[in-house]
Design a protein around this motif. Structure first.
Motif, short mmCIF file in Angstrom:
data_model
loop_
_atom_site.label_atom_id
_atom_site.label_comp_id
_atom_site.label_asym_id
_atom_site.label_seq_id
_atom_site.Cartn_x
_atom_site.Cartn_y
_atom_site.Cartn_z
N GLN A 176 0.82 -1.21 0.00
CA GLN A 176 0.00 0.00 0.00
C GLN A 176 0.85 1.26 0.00
OE1 GLN A 176 -3.49 0.15 -0.24
NE2 GLN A 176 -3.08 -1.99 -0.80
N LEU A 177 1.94 1.24 0.75
CA LEU A 177 2.85 2.40 0.77
C LEU A 177 3.45 2.64 -0.62
CD1 LEU A 177 4.72 1.76 4.15
CD2 LEU A 177 3.14 3.64 3.67
N THR A 225 2.21 1.80 -3.46
CA THR A 225 1.17 2.22 -4.40
C THR A 225 0.72 3.66 -4.17
OG1 THR A 225 0.37 -0.06 -4.59
CG2 THR A 225 -1.14 1.70 -5.27
N ARG A 226 0.54 4.00 -2.90
CA ARG A 226 -0.03 5.31 -2.58
C ARG A 226 1.01 6.43 -2.47
NH1 ARG A 226 -4.75 4.20 1.96
NH2 ARG A 226 -5.65 2.32 1.01
N TYR A 227 2.21 6.08 -2.05
CA TYR A 227 3.23 7.11 -1.83
C TYR A 227 4.55 6.72 -2.50
CZ TYR A 227 -0.15 7.89 1.91
OH TYR A 227 -1.30 8.08 2.63
N ASP A 244 6.64 8.35 -4.30
CA ASP A 244 7.71 9.33 -4.23
C ASP A 244 8.31 9.42 -2.83
OD1 ASP A 244 7.31 9.95 -6.90
OD2 ASP A 244 5.82 11.51 -6.43
N LYS A 245 7.49 9.16 -1.82
CA LYS A 245 7.94 9.29 -0.44
C LYS A 245 8.71 8.07 0.03
CE LYS A 245 6.21 10.72 4.10
NZ LYS A 245 5.01 11.09 4.89
N PHE A 246 8.31 6.89 -0.44
CA PHE A 246 8.97 5.64 -0.05
C PHE A 246 9.41 4.93 -1.33
CE2 PHE A 246 5.62 6.54 3.09
CZ PHE A 246 6.42 6.78 4.20
N ASP A 283 13.28 2.04 2.65
CA ASP A 283 12.24 2.99 3.10
C ASP A 283 10.92 2.26 3.36
OD1 ASP A 283 14.01 5.09 2.87
OD2 ASP A 283 13.32 5.68 0.87
N GLN A 293 9.23 1.73 7.14
CA GLN A 293 7.93 2.36 7.39
C GLN A 293 6.86 1.31 7.68
OE1 GLN A 293 7.60 5.55 7.74
NE2 GLN A 293 5.38 5.63 7.99
#
Length: 215
Positions: free
Chosen positions: A195-196, A198-200, A202-204, A209, A213
Motif C-alpha cells: 500500500q505504501l 502504491t499510494r506514496y 515518491d515518499k517511499f 524505506d 515504514q
C-alpha cells in the motif's frame, strides 16, 4: 523506588542504581545513540534521553531480590493449585467475554518483551540468566528478529517485504498459535508495504524505506 540493574552474576552485590549504570554505559567503547525516526533491531537508541534504556542484551531491572527466606507455612502441592485454578468440569465462559486467543496474544507479547540469555545466543556460549536478549519495547522482535542477521534472514529485500510466512522467533515451534499470529503479522507487514508503494511512490522509493515504514 530507584531501579537496580543486575550486573555480573546477578547477585545482590552486583546490583547498581539506575544513574550509576547510565554513567557506565556512557563510558562504553560504542555507547548507543538516539536512532531517530525508525527503531533499531535491538532497541538501542529508541529513547532519546537514555539511548540504552530498553536495549536488548542489557541486564534485567529489578526492584527487590529474593533473599531465600523460607515460607512461614508449608506450601500446597503444585498439582492441587493447578487443579483449583484451571480444572473445569464443564464449559465456563470468561466474565469479560474474552476467549483463548487473548491468552495466546499475551504469550506472544511476553515472548516479544523477554528472551533470557540461555548461552545459545552468545559468542562464548555462556548463559547469562540476568540478561535480556530482546528489547523492552513491544516492537515485534519475534517477527523481525533481535539481531541484524535474524532480520536479514526474514527479508525479501524487494518492495520492503518479508519472506512469505516467515518469522524470526525459533521458540514458537512449541506454540503453534503464536506462530500463526506471527504469520498473520508478517502478511500484514507485506500488505502495508504494498500500500505504501502504491499510494506514496515518491515518499517511499526504496526497499529500505518501505521496510522501515511498514515495520
Amino acid at each position: 523506588i530507584p531501579i537496580l540493574f543486575t550486573i555480573g552474576l546477578g547477585h545482590p552485590g552486583a546490583a547498581i542504581p539506575f544513574g550509576d549504570y547510565s554513567q557506565m554505559v556512557a563510558k562504553e567503547d560504542n555507547p548507543p545513540k538516539y536512532s531517530g525516526r525508525y527503531r533499531t533491531t535491538d532497541g538501542r537508541g529508541n529513547n532519546a534521553k537514555h539511548p540504552w534504556l530498553g536495549q536488548g542484551r542489557r541486564p534485567y531491572a529489578v526492584q527487590q531480590y529474593d533473599r531465600g527466606r523460607a515460607p512461614s507455612a508449608p506450601l500446597p502441592e503444585p498439582a492441587k493449585v493447578i487443579e483449583q485454578l484451571w480444572l473445569r468440569r464443564k464449559f465456563q465462559a470468561a466474565p469479560n467475554k474474552t476467549n483463548a486467543l487473548m491468552v495466546w496474544l499475551a504469550t506472544f507479547i511476553s515472548h516479544d518483551l523477554h528472551y533470557t540469555h540461555d548461552g545459545l545466543d552468545g559468542a562464548d556460549g555462556r548463559p547469562r540468566p540476568w540478561e535480556n536478549l530482546h528489547s523492552s519495547y513491544l516492537d515485534l522482535q519475534p517477527l523481525y528478529g533481535h539481531r541484524p542477521d535474524a532480520t536479514t534472514s526474514v527479508r525479501q529485500f524487494e518492495g520492503g517485504k518479508l519472506q512469505h510466512d516467515q518469522f524470526a522467533e525459533r521458540r514458537f515451534g512449541k506454540f503453534p498459535v503464536c506462530a500463526a499470529l506471527a504469520i498473520l503479522l508478517s502478511r500484514e507487514h507485506n500488505y502495508i508495504a504494498e500500500q505504501l508503494a502504491t499510494r506514496y511512490p515518491d515518499k517511499f522509493a526504496t526497499d529500505e524505506d518501505l521496510f522501515q515504514q511498514a515495520r
